[in-house]
Design a protein around this motif. Structure first.
Motif, PDB file in Angstrom:
ATOM      1  N   TYR B 266      44.755  45.959  41.540  1.00 10.36           N
ATOM      2  CA  TYR B 266      45.795  45.544  40.608  1.00 10.36           C
ATOM      3  C   TYR B 266      45.927  44.023  40.578  1.00 10.36           C
ATOM      4  O   TYR B 266      45.972  43.412  39.516  1.00 10.36           O
ATOM      5  N   ARG B 267      45.959  43.430  41.766  1.00 13.09           N
ATOM      6  CA  ARG B 267      46.129  41.977  41.823  1.00 13.09           C
ATOM      7  C   ARG B 267      44.916  41.264  41.237  1.00 13.09           C
ATOM      8  O   ARG B 267      45.063  40.250  40.540  1.00 13.09           O
ATOM      9  N   ALA B 269      42.972  42.381  38.893  1.00 12.27           N
ATOM     10  CA  ALA B 269      42.928  42.559  37.438  1.00 12.27           C
ATOM     11  C   ALA B 269      44.056  41.828  36.724  1.00 12.27           C
ATOM     12  O   ALA B 269      43.837  41.177  35.711  1.00 12.27           O
ATOM     13  N   PHE B 270      45.270  41.958  37.262  1.00  9.81           N
ATOM     14  CA  PHE B 270      46.419  41.495  36.481  1.00  9.81           C
ATOM     15  C   PHE B 270      47.098  40.244  37.005  1.00  9.81           C
ATOM     16  O   PHE B 270      47.933  39.674  36.317  1.00  9.81           O
ATOM     17  N   GLN B 271      46.805  39.844  38.222  1.00  8.67           N
ATOM     18  CA  GLN B 271      47.429  38.610  38.716  1.00  8.67           C
ATOM     19  C   GLN B 271      46.404  37.496  38.878  1.00  8.67           C
ATOM     20  O   GLN B 271      46.703  36.341  38.629  1.00  8.67           O
ATOM     21  N   ASN B 272      45.195  37.885  39.290  1.00  3.95           N
ATOM     22  CA  ASN B 272      44.202  36.858  39.580  1.00  3.95           C
ATOM     23  C   ASN B 272      43.174  36.695  38.465  1.00  3.95           C
ATOM     24  O   ASN B 272      42.221  35.925  38.612  1.00  3.95           O
ATOM     25  N   ASN B 273      43.369  37.452  37.400  1.00  2.00           N
ATOM     26  CA  ASN B 273      42.503  37.313  36.240  1.00  2.00           C
ATOM     27  C   ASN B 273      41.024  37.483  36.595  1.00  2.00           C
ATOM     28  O   ASN B 273      40.181  36.711  36.147  1.00  2.00           O
ATOM     29  N   LEU B 277      35.959  41.805  39.314  1.00  2.00           N
ATOM     30  CA  LEU B 277      36.108  42.158  40.731  1.00  2.00           C
ATOM     31  C   LEU B 277      36.986  43.399  40.866  1.00  2.00           C
ATOM     32  O   LEU B 277      36.760  44.252  41.732  1.00  2.00           O
TER      33      LEU B 277
END
Lengths: 444, 310
Positions: B266-267, B269-273, B277
């Motif tokens: 999740y991080r 995909a949606f936080q670390n762009n 990965l």
């Protein structure tokens, strides 16, 4: 002499021409003669800010209603985002290339990254340069490749420390302005069972604040970007010493013991309730905090100094911003709404409803009578660069948030935290293949 | 000797429809499941194909196994996988607790409905509610620790979710509290369907409480317990995101003490762009989950054979 005169004249002419071209260039694609659409237009705005500037919701509602009167064919739907959902929500929308026309962004890297990733259109393509030059912090944090990517909305003096003189004087203590004094206060108050500083790191964000207000004292934003691209290291003394200072605050029992199990906003309540002597709050919310306990009992200040660095003892300044999404079909209308928000009536209304400072130098600071607010606003003009906005968001979350939690839990040393930050950065340069290129270009 | 399944396990199309599809009867079953199959294929098949494609690319360019190398060498990913693995230790605890609760409920004459509801209630509570309630309850100065201190157990008043050494185990306890209701109801439903004569016969033969349930009841529950074990194993590997997200504000903290593989995805995909990965880690997680699913079907098939052989 004649030759010199000609040279000066020619030089002046070239300079005038260059300035003119620069101004034209900055607003090259802004066509002021472009007709405003007359067909019905609906814009969606995802925003955040009520959390740190209470009253923002009322301003958004009033401004949308006022804009509807001015442009009856435009309807604006607004959706308030949560703190944890702001970045992921937009990332999901950007992946689907569908969602808001107008999106709220924190300043610095949070505004840059969506531009680098092609998710937003530069506002300087839709807002004239003559207008944009009034937006506070637009050029410091938000310009890249000659464009300005998002439009500052309101200023966030980052981050004021609030000290309660009633609690400190009860124990014969003065408001500490140096690190040494702060630790002495911690020693006295901890024996009395009173936390000197109230904070909560469960949700992570406060870690970024601490990095900026403690770590920002010994470096500049240029140093930080240099460490990001690999020209300096986060283990170098000027980058790493703040971790040791943070460890000192843990060892000297400066914080509330439950700092790791509280969210930031829960912890700030301890200060309001008179259970802690000092706390750190969001700039726009500082006047509200001060008024809640009585402004006469509160000193608003920057974090006590531990360094002799350029920005030690200064408050950071960043602007929270609004951007226009790349997929929006009505970019000019969106820009028109942003500009409407910067009209005098809206600037005054923002201050009236939220008590915080609109990011526009046309706002009349003389209209601010409250001494707390006045001092706060002046400290943000010009403030120190807000450090957290100059590192990759992933470094912030994976290294800063995580290690601040561990140092304050007492399970990691400052030195180990600095080493981990450097390791995360080195890894990040491998996983984000464009990072060095983008940050280098941004730093020019 | 060729063994066949009993007639009730064989597929027989209804007569009228059988007449309609008479000529294509051998493929009849496939026709029945075709609409649902296409639906599933479109929803899951497309996603999986896209996932595989993304995991071999970076911003649209083919990068081979580079993303796999980056994910597998990421200390955070390894930490996340380790946490998922550690959470698997809750499965035997859950199974024993569910079996015990089910037997006790089965043996309870008075108030069975009340106790059954009480045990099942946590399972139907939404996870965000649980996150908020336990988040407050387990603060260092929260209700639980206040009660412990009031009773003189100061040393037991720990920073349950704020101390990196305890956070994952606290999380496990909350997951057990919620998931045990599902196992109890599942096992109890099967327990109730066991013919009473079997249990009565054992009792007449002198089997006591423990012997009865250990030697008579437990073997009859084998299939349902196995299903529960596999199901909960999948939960621990790929369904604990909600718990971690709501109880740590999406951080997996303190530090990385509660990061699990889903949060990593999740991080990313949606936080670390870093969607590539995220896709790579998701693919690895899918493969790990497939191991459990395949294992489940193999064991189930073997057990079915055993049943039919008997």
């Amino acid at each position: 002499m004649k030759i010199t005169g000609k040279v000066i004249a020619a030089g002046s002419a070239v300079a005038v021409l260059l300035s003119t071209f620069t101004l034209i260039g900055a607003s090259a694609s802004v066509d002021p003669k472009k007709a405003f659409p007359t067909k019905p237009v609906t814009l969606t705005m995802w925003w955040w800010g009520e959390q740190e500037a209470p009253g923002a919701q009322a301003w958004v509602d009033a401004t949308v209603a006022a804009y509807k009167k001015k442009r009856p064919n435009v309807t604006i739907k607004t959706v308030l985002q949560t703190t944890d959902g702001l970045v992921p929500g937009f990332a999901a929308a950007a992946a689907a290339k569908s969602g808001p026309d107008l999106q709220y962004f924190w300043g610095g890297i949070y505004s840059q990254q969506p531009g680098w990733d092609g998710q937003i259109a530069p506002v300087s393509d839709h807002i004239p340069a003559a207008e944009l030059k009034h937006y506070i912090n637009a050029t410091t944090e938000l310009s890249f490749q000659g464009k300005i990517w998002t439009a500052p909305w309101y200023v966030n003096p980052s981050f004021p420390v609030l000290a309660r003189t009633d609690i400190l004087s009860k124990y014969n203590l003065k408001v500490p302005t140096t690190w040494k004094d702060l630790l002495k206060v911690c020693d006295v108050l901890s024996k009395e069972g009173v936390p000197t500083l109230a904070g909560g790191v469960k949700d992570g964000w406060f870690g970024g604040w601490l990095y900026s207000i403690i770590g920002g004292q010994s470096v500049t934003n240029k140093d930080v970007v240099a460490a990001v691209v690999g020209k300096q290291k986060f283990t170098d003394a000027k980058h790493a010493d703040w971790w040791t200072r943070l460890q000192e605050t843990k060892e000297r029992k400066c914080w509330n013991s439950d700092i790791n199990s509280l969210e930031l906003y829960q912890a700030q309540q301890l200060w309001k309730d008179g259970k802690a002597a000092m706390t750190v709050v969001a700039g726009p919310d500082a006047p509200n905090f001060a008024n809640a306990v009585g402004a006469s009992k509160v000193v608003v200040m920057a974090m006590p100094k531990w360094s002799t660095g350029k920005f030690a003892g200064k408050m950071g300044s960043t602007s929270q911003t609004i951007g226009i999404t790349q997929w929006s079909k009505n970019k000019d209308v969106a820009a028109d709404f942003i500009m409407f928000g910067h009209e005098k009536a809206q600037l005054n209304s923002w201050y009236k409803l939220t008590g915080s400072m609109p990011a526009d130098d046309r706002f009349d600071l003389n209209s601010v009578k409250d001494p707390v607010k006045k001092a706060l606003f002046k400290s943000a003009l010009p403030g120190a660069p807000y450090l957290e906005n100059f590192i990759p968001a992933q470094l912030d979350a994976d290294a800063v948030f995580a290690n601040v939690q561990l140092v304050l839990a007492g399970t990691k040393t400052g030195k180990a935290a600095a080493a981990d930050m450097q390791a995360v950065m080195e890894r990040l340069r491998k996983t984000d293949r464009n990072l060095v290129k983008n940050f280098t270009a941004w730093n020019k | 000797m060729i063994k066949t399944a009993p007639s009730e396990y064989r597929f027989t199309a209804p007569r009228k429809l059988g007449a309609v599809f008479g000529r294509i009867r051998p493929s009849g079953p496939f026709l029945w499941i075709l609409p649902a199959g296409l639906c599933v294929l479109f929803i899951f098949g497309y996603s999986v194909v896209d996932l595989v494609q993304q995991s071999f690319k970076y911003q649209g360019d083919w990068v081979g196994f580079e993303n796999f190398l980056l994910v597998l060498t990421d200390p955070l990913f390894r930490t996340a996988i380790t946490h998922n693995f550690l959470l698997l230790f809750t499965v035997p605890i859950l199974t024993v607790m569910s079996f015990t609760c089910a037997v006790l409920l089965f043996e309870t004459r008075k108030g069975m409905k009340f106790y059954r509801s009480a045990v099942f209630l946590p399972y139907i509570l939404p996870i965000p509610v649980i996150g908020v309630v336990f988040g407050q309850l387990l603060q260092l100065n929260g209700a639980l620790n206040s009660a412990l201190r009031a009773m003189g157990f100061e040393s037991l008043a720990l920073d349950w979710l704020g101390d990196p050494k305890q956070a994952l185990w606290t999380m496990s306890g909350i997951i057990i509290w919620k998931e045990v209701g599902f196992g109890t109801i599942l096992i109890l439903a099967r327990l109730i369907s066991i013919p009473l004569e079997t249990l009565e016969a054992a009792r007449i033969d002198g089997a006591g409480f423990f012997r009865l349930h250990w030697q008579v009841t437990l073997p009859q529950l084998r299939a349902v317990i196995l299903f529960y074990i596999i199901n909960e194993s999948i939960v621990m590997v790929s369904w604990v995101f909600n718990y971690v997200y709501v109880m740590t504000n999406g951080q997996g903290g303190p530090g990385n003490a509660t990061v699990v593989s889903e949060l990593y995805i999740y991080r990313s995909a949606f936080q670390n762009n870093a969607p590539e990965l995220a896709a790579t880690a998701a693919l690895l997680l899918l493969l790990a989950t497939l191991v459990f699913i395949i294992g489940f079907f193999r064991i189930q098939r073997n057990m079915s054979k055993g049943v039919f052989d008997d």
